[in-house]
Design a protein around this motif. Structure first.
Motif, PDB file in Angstrom:
ATOM      1  N   SER A  55      62.737  19.428  37.640  1.00 20.88           N
ATOM      2  CA  SER A  55      62.585  20.382  36.538  1.00 20.88           C
ATOM      3  C   SER A  55      63.925  20.616  35.840  1.00 20.88           C
ATOM      4  O   SER A  55      64.985  20.568  36.452  1.00 20.88           O
ATOM      5  N   THR A  56      63.844  20.860  34.544  1.00 21.60           N
ATOM      6  CA  THR A  56      65.023  21.123  33.716  1.00 21.60           C
ATOM      7  C   THR A  56      64.669  22.222  32.718  1.00 21.60           C
ATOM      8  O   THR A  56      63.484  22.491  32.477  1.00 21.60           O
ATOM      9  N   PRO A  57      65.660  22.865  32.097  1.00 21.91           N
ATOM     10  CA  PRO A  57      65.344  23.830  31.039  1.00 21.91           C
ATOM     11  C   PRO A  57      64.525  23.219  29.908  1.00 21.91           C
ATOM     12  O   PRO A  57      63.646  23.865  29.347  1.00 21.91           O
ATOM     13  N   GLY A  58      64.811  21.949  29.583  1.00 27.44           N
ATOM     14  CA  GLY A  58      64.047  21.289  28.536  1.00 27.44           C
ATOM     15  C   GLY A  58      62.581  21.119  28.900  1.00 27.44           C
ATOM     16  O   GLY A  58      61.694  21.262  28.051  1.00 27.44           O
ATOM     17  N   ARG A  59      62.289  20.836  30.174  1.00 26.06           N
ATOM     18  CA  ARG A  59      60.901  20.690  30.618  1.00 26.06           C
ATOM     19  C   ARG A  59      60.175  22.028  30.534  1.00 26.06           C
ATOM     20  O   ARG A  59      59.022  22.094  30.100  1.00 26.06           O
ATOM     21  N   LEU A  60      60.846  23.100  30.937  1.00 25.45           N
ATOM     22  CA  LEU A  60      60.250  24.430  30.820  1.00 25.45           C
ATOM     23  C   LEU A  60      59.962  24.756  29.355  1.00 25.45           C
ATOM     24  O   LEU A  60      58.880  25.262  29.019  1.00 25.45           O
ATOM     25  N   SER A  61      60.899  24.463  28.480  1.00 29.55           N
ATOM     26  CA  SER A  61      60.688  24.708  27.057  1.00 29.55           C
ATOM     27  C   SER A  61      59.481  23.932  26.539  1.00 29.55           C
ATOM     28  O   SER A  61      58.679  24.451  25.754  1.00 29.55           O
ATOM     29  N   LEU A  62      59.327  22.684  26.969  1.00 26.84           N
ATOM     30  CA  LEU A  62      58.229  21.850  26.492  1.00 26.84           C
ATOM     31  C   LEU A  62      56.875  22.416  26.911  1.00 26.84           C
ATOM     32  O   LEU A  62      55.942  22.503  26.103  1.00 26.84           O
ATOM     33  N   VAL A  63      56.746  22.815  28.177  1.00 27.69           N
ATOM     34  CA  VAL A  63      55.479  23.358  28.663  1.00 27.69           C
ATOM     35  C   VAL A  63      55.123  24.642  27.923  1.00 27.69           C
ATOM     36  O   VAL A  63      53.982  24.833  27.467  1.00 27.69           O
ATOM     37  N   GLY A 374      65.768  26.027  25.472  1.00 31.72           N
ATOM     38  CA  GLY A 374      66.352  25.325  26.609  1.00 31.72           C
ATOM     39  C   GLY A 374      67.483  24.403  26.209  1.00 31.72           C
ATOM     40  O   GLY A 374      68.603  24.500  26.757  1.00 31.72           O
ATOM     41  N   PRO A 375      67.255  23.480  25.254  1.00 31.82           N
ATOM     42  CA  PRO A 375      68.354  22.609  24.827  1.00 31.82           C
ATOM     43  C   PRO A 375      69.560  23.357  24.262  1.00 31.82           C
ATOM     44  O   PRO A 375      70.701  22.993  24.526  1.00 31.82           O
ATOM     45  N   VAL A 376      69.308  24.415  23.474  1.00 32.62           N
ATOM     46  CA  VAL A 376      70.426  25.193  22.937  1.00 32.62           C
ATOM     47  C   VAL A 376      71.206  25.856  24.063  1.00 32.62           C
ATOM     48  O   VAL A 376      72.451  25.863  24.070  1.00 32.62           O
ATOM     49  N   ALA A 377      70.476  26.406  25.037  1.00 25.02           N
ATOM     50  CA  ALA A 377      71.146  27.044  26.172  1.00 25.02           C
ATOM     51  C   ALA A 377      71.968  26.039  26.964  1.00 25.02           C
ATOM     52  O   ALA A 377      73.038  26.374  27.496  1.00 25.02           O
ATOM     53  N   ALA A 378      71.471  24.799  27.041  1.00 28.28           N
ATOM     54  CA  ALA A 378      72.206  23.777  27.774  1.00 28.28           C
ATOM     55  C   ALA A 378      73.523  23.422  27.077  1.00 28.28           C
ATOM     56  O   ALA A 378      74.504  23.033  27.724  1.00 28.28           O
ATOM     57  N   VAL A 379      73.566  23.582  25.745  1.00 25.73           N
ATOM     58  CA  VAL A 379      74.765  23.230  24.976  1.00 25.73           C
ATOM     59  C   VAL A 379      75.739  24.402  24.884  1.00 25.73           C
ATOM     60  O   VAL A 379      76.941  24.252  25.161  1.00 25.73           O
TER      61      VAL A 379
END
Length: 416
Positions: A55-63, A374-379
């Motif tokens: 699991s990743t933040p991007g996967r959570l965002s997608l769901v 999620g992607p923004v938070a990762a950056v």
């Protein structure tokens, strides 16, 4: 008179007469039970995805975006259907769809076999259920409650739902921590089935109206919607606010809680504080009387930016919880005043369609907010993203206050 727009509260009176209406009791019971289950899912779904391998933040965002997208895409269709058929029957169908979606998500989480595609499909089914339910629900209350009691009924419905949210959130963190997110999702699926059984007792008939095509229905609903400046301006404000709140509660808040605040238990406490605030806000709104309800509703949104800012500032939990309480209180003052104004100002025969445009506009940016959070938070990090959410909420509210109708629309004298 209290609030800037002029407000007051009635003295304590006898038992609200809406409780003597059997169909209102059935509706209130159904919504309370359903929201109790949704409170478990509100915490469980995010942590269910985060607990899965890879699991990743991007996967959570997608769901979560897959859940939000059908709410946006199908909400207008839901409004047309709700104005064409029995609204109670449509609500039952929606509940069955919700039970299927969350039952499937629970099974996959419990077994550990949860392909991303399957989770996205079931999340989309849950979003579809919401898209069909919301416009129907907006039109049901005026069918079973006299016009003079609309604000009271809307507020009392929120009291029950918010109390259920408090209880569910209070138990959800423990349930997720002790038994796993799958069981919390299973409880939500069961709550949909109970809700459907209660709504079956409403047996509402179809609102009489001339035959027309679906496109004509959408066009008529749009004309009613766009002809009211106060309506579309606040919906534009809500689009930004809902996107910011969704990104915060669905992605950025859990990420910050997982990283620095203590995980699911602490996040459950924070979200529960907001839910307690909604109970207080709905209880206050039962007897709240304001001369300019839309203005008061818009001003209340400023408060919703406060917890986002405190999360961004890495404030302690003891400071975040009261801010979330105030945010919850403000959100339900906004909700009760907004729903009542729409039900009072919009003709019954087009209410579900106009409500669907309200929902469509309010949710327009939510999928994008969830998808990019999620992607923004990762950056840039969760805190910087949370600060951006707070700033956007404040700017959107300032923009809404520029509308003359927002500032001047008055409630009937008998309601103030």
């Amino acid at each position: 008179m209290g609030l800037a727009a002029g407000a007051g509260t009635d003295a304590a009176g006898p038992l609200p007469s809406v409780w003597r209406e059997r169909r209102f009791v059935l509706l209130a019971s159904a919504r309370t039970i359903s929201v109790l289950g949704n409170a478990f899912a509100r915490v469980a779904l995010a942590f269910a995805v985060l607990s899965l391998p890879g699991s990743t933040p991007g996967r959570l965002s997608l769901v979560l975006a897959c859940q939000a997208l059908p709410q946006l895409v199908l909400i207008l269709i839901g409004g047309v259907i709700a104005d064409r058929m029995s609204r109670s029957r449509l609500m039952m169908i929606s509940d069955f769809l919700g039970a299927t979606a969350y039952g499937g998500l629970a099974a996959m989480t419990l077994t550990g076999h949860a392909p991303l595609t399957a989770m996205c499909v079931l999340a989309a089914l849950a979003g579809t259920a919401s898209a069909l339910f919301a416009p129907a629900m907006s039109g049901v209350v005026p069918q079973i409650v006299p016009t003079a009691q609309l604000q009271q009924a809307n507020a009392l419905l929120r009291v029950g739902m918010n109390a259920a949210m408090v209880l569910g959130l209070a138990l959800s963190g423990v349930t997720v921590a002790q038994f796993g997110a799958g069981w919390a999702l299973a409880l939500n699926a069961a709550s949909f089935l109970v809700s459907a059984g209660l709504i079956r007792g409403l047996r509402l008939t179809t609102v009489a109206r001339a035959a027309s095509s679906g496109w004509a229905d959408l066009r008529d609903g749009w004309k009613e919607f766009i002809s009211r400046q106060w309506l579309w301006v606040v919906v534009c404000q809500a689009a930004v606010m809902v996107a910011a709140v969704s990104a915060t509660s669905g992605v950025l808040g859990p990420l910050e809680a997982e990283a620095d605040l203590g995980g699911a238990r602490v996040w459950s406490l924070i979200v529960a504080s907001q839910a307690v605030g909604t109970v207080a806000g709905a209880s206050f709104a039962v007897r709240l009387r304001v001369r300019r309800p839309v203005l008061v509703a818009v001003l209340a949104v400023f408060v919703m930016a406060l917890p986002m800012g405190l999360l961004a500032a890495h404030a302690p939990v003891w400071a975040i919880c009261p801010a979330m309480f105030c945010s919850g209180l403000a959100s339900d003052v906004f909700g009760a005043l907004w729903e009542t104004t729409m039900q009072r100002e919009v003709p019954q025969e087009v209410l579900s369609r106009v409500s669907s445009y309200d929902w469509f506009g309010s949710l327009a940016l939510a999928p994008l907010g969830l998808l990019v959070a999620g992607p923004v938070a990762a950056v840039v990090g969760p805190r910087a993203a949370l600060a951006g959410c707070a700033g956007l909420t404040v700017l959107a509210t300032c923009g809404a206050l520029l509308s003359p109708q927002v500032r001047t629309l008055r409630a009937p004298a008998a309601d103030t």
